[in-house]
Enzyme design. Structure first.
Site, short mmCIF file in Angstrom:
data_model
loop_
_atom_site.label_atom_id
_atom_site.label_comp_id
_atom_site.label_asym_id
_atom_site.label_seq_id
_atom_site.Cartn_x
_atom_site.Cartn_y
_atom_site.Cartn_z
N ARG A 161 0.75 -1.11 -0.10
CA ARG A 161 -0.48 0.14 0.13
C ARG A 161 0.66 0.91 0.29
NH1 ARG A 161 -5.53 -1.43 0.54
NH2 ARG A 161 -4.82 -3.57 -0.38
N SER A 234 -10.98 -0.06 2.59
CA SER A 234 -9.74 -0.08 4.12
C SER A 234 -9.51 1.34 4.57
CB SER A 234 -8.50 -0.83 4.01
OG SER A 234 -9.55 -2.35 3.42
N GLU A 330 -4.88 4.43 5.81
CA GLU A 330 -4.50 4.43 4.41
C GLU A 330 -5.13 6.09 3.57
OE1 GLU A 330 -6.16 1.48 2.51
OE2 GLU A 330 -4.52 1.11 1.09
N1 EPU Z 1 -11.24 -9.68 9.96
C1 EPU Z 1 -12.23 -9.72 11.40
N2 EPU Z 1 -12.99 -9.49 11.21
C2 EPU Z 1 -13.57 -7.88 10.41
C3 EPU Z 1 -12.62 -7.93 9.32
C4 EPU Z 1 -11.83 -8.83 8.87
O1 EPU Z 1 -12.11 -10.72 12.05
O2 EPU Z 1 -14.05 -7.18 10.50
C5 EPU Z 1 -10.75 -10.98 9.96
C6 EPU Z 1 -11.21 -12.21 8.15
O3 EPU Z 1 -11.98 -12.57 8.81
C7 EPU Z 1 -9.64 -12.37 7.96
C8 EPU Z 1 -9.16 -11.10 8.23
O4 EPU Z 1 -8.98 -10.46 9.32
O5 EPU Z 1 -9.19 -13.32 8.49
C9 EPU Z 1 -8.42 -11.09 6.77
O6 EPU Z 1 -9.67 -9.74 5.42
P1 EPU Z 1 -10.51 -9.52 5.00
O7 EPU Z 1 -9.26 -11.01 4.20
O8 EPU Z 1 -11.15 -9.41 4.52
O9 EPU Z 1 -8.82 -9.01 4.41
P2 EPU Z 1 -8.38 -7.32 4.77
O10 EPU Z 1 -7.01 -7.62 5.37
O11 EPU Z 1 -9.46 -7.26 6.31
C10 EPU Z 1 -6.90 -6.63 2.50
C11 EPU Z 1 -7.39 -5.53 2.07
C12 EPU Z 1 -8.01 -4.93 1.13
C13 EPU Z 1 -8.67 -6.15 -0.15
C14 EPU Z 1 -8.45 -7.41 0.91
C15 EPU Z 1 -8.24 -9.13 0.44
C16 EPU Z 1 -5.61 -4.35 3.18
C17 EPU Z 1 -5.87 -2.93 4.06
N3 EPU Z 1 -7.06 -4.38 2.90
O12 EPU Z 1 -8.58 -7.05 3.73
O13 EPU Z 1 -7.88 -4.10 -0.17
O14 EPU Z 1 -9.97 -6.41 -0.99
O15 EPU Z 1 -7.19 -7.76 2.13
O16 EPU Z 1 -7.27 -9.28 -0.25
O17 EPU Z 1 -4.46 -3.91 3.01
C18 EPU Z 1 -9.22 -1.96 0.96
O18 EPU Z 1 -7.54 -0.89 0.29
O19 EPU Z 1 -10.03 -1.01 0.27
C19 EPU Z 1 -9.40 -2.97 0.64
C20 EPU Z 1 -10.64 -3.26 0.68
#
Ligand code: EPU
Length: 335
Positions: A161, A234, A330
């Site tokens: 990012r 995010s 971010e």
């Molecule tokens: N989780 C929770 N609670 C929540 C949200 C997430 O426990 O409310 C847990 C999920 O269960 C999972 C882990 O956190 O085990 C990761 O969650 P998720 O797969 O939804 O991905 P993320 O790390 O929250 C990142 C990116 C997203 C991207 C997804 C998928 C960043 C800051 N965000 O989110 O990007 O779509 O991975 O690759 O790196 C964006 O930047 O706007 C965005 C949506």
């Protein structure tokens, strides 16, 4: 035609839907850029789709809304299609167009809001793929020097990012076109479990269109549509800690989601931290953290930048108090 900056509302130009007025102009012709370099007065903020920005009510910056259009097959090598898109093209539209033309490779990044020109700035990434893994080069105007340059990925300072365009180069580089190297031999990227396990991908030979459908479906289920509920995706980066620190936390909080990185450090899921700190689905005034994905800050209606800042601080404080981990915001602030 020289660019004319006029006082405009930017509320429709940011996906959080925050009210803002600034001097703004639309750039739809590269020929206007040399004049822009000569006439620069107030600092310029370059705006794409407005999906990664928190706008103050009356920014001091002059806002340049990039609306350059065009997509073409720029070059073909033995192994790659090199496809070039103008900065103002919609990112998702570009991904879809490439697929339809038979140039797959970006489907894991489907449905990300924003423009092609903004994509390298934060090195967009999702579902097992980051933009820098497909980037060929960035064509950008150096507004300081008044000349166009072609930057290979090694000059872009890409990290999670992050890029040179977001840090030292903010306000210096005006990205006009972005080129992608899409391998002619397609291999699906299925590292992300929700994609790998998606029902669409369970039988027979996989196609890029199926991966695209799976990614779109996952995003639609988890993430709020900015056209319906204002948000900037995010709102915090996933924090990256050194291994010892992450180990210590994992012992205290066995449910902690940890993702070891190639450099030995460990990325944590900020959404999990925020949920555990009690902020999932919780509101503060007109804003809140989303009920299905706690990492996404949403505008329930009528929010101002100050409301967003107040919630961001409250969430950062709660995560700091509970886990001793600092969350970095971010979206950039337009002030
Ligand atoms: N989780 C929770 N609670 C929540 C949200 C997430 O426990 O409310 C847990 C999920 O269960 C999972 C882990 O956190 O085990 C990761 O969650 P998720 O797969 O939804 O991905 P993320 O790390 O929250 C990142 C990116 C997203 C991207 C997804 C998928 C960043 C800051 N965000 O989110 O990007 O779509 O991975 O690759 O790196 C964006 O930047 O706007 C965005 C949506």
């Amino acid at each position: 035609m020289p660019l004319v900056f006029t006082d405009q509302s930017l509320q429709q130009c940011n996906t959080l839907g925050l009210p803002a007025r600034a001097q703004a102009a639309v750039l739809d012709d590269e020929a206007a850029i040399p004049g822009l370099c000569r006439e620069q007065g107030a600092p310029i903020f370059i705006l794409g789709g407005g999906s990664n920005v928190v706008m103050q009510a009356q920014p001091q910056h002059c806002v340049l809304r990039v609306a350059l259009r065009g997509i073409r097959l720029w070059q073909e090598t033995a192994d790659h299609w090199i496809v070039e898109a103008a900065a103002g093209e919609s990112w998702h539209g570009f991904v879809t167009h490439c697929l339809d033309q038979g140039w797959p490779g970006l489907e894991n990044l489907a449905l990300i809001p924003g423009t092609v020109g903004a994509a390298p700035v934060q090195n967009i990434g999702a579902y097992g793929l980051e933009l820098d893994q497909r980037l060929h080069s960035v064509v950008a105007w150096d507004l300081r020097e008044g000349r166009e340059q072609t930057l290979p990925p090694s000059a872009c300072g890409f990290a999670y990012r992050d890029s040179v365009f977001k840090r030292a180069g903010a306000g210096r580089w005006l990205i006009v076109r972005v080129r992608f190297a899409l391998p002619k031999v397609w291999t699906p990227r299925l590292d992300y479990p929700d994609v790998r396990d998606h029902p669409v991908l369970q039988d027979g030979a996989l196609t890029p269109h199926q991966v695209y459908e799976a990614v779109c479906d996952i995003r639609r289920r988890k993430l709020p549509d900015p056209a319906v509920l204002g948000n900037a995706g995010s709102f915090f980066k996933n924090p990256v800690l050194d291994a010892a620190q992450a180990d210590g936390l994992k012992q205290r909080f066995p449910g902690l989601r940890v993702y070891p990185q190639p450099d030995g450090r460990v990325k944590l899921a900020a959404g999990w931290l925020i949920e555990q700190a009690g902020w999932k689905g919780r509101r503060l005034g007109p804003v809140g953290m989303h009920e299905r994905q706690a990492l996404v800050l949403v505008n329930h209606g009528g929010a101002q930048a100050a409301d967003v800042h107040a919630l961001a601080r409250a969430v950062q404080q709660a995560v700091q108090d509970r886990f001793g981990v600092a969350l970095e915001q971010e979206p950039v602030v337009l002030d």
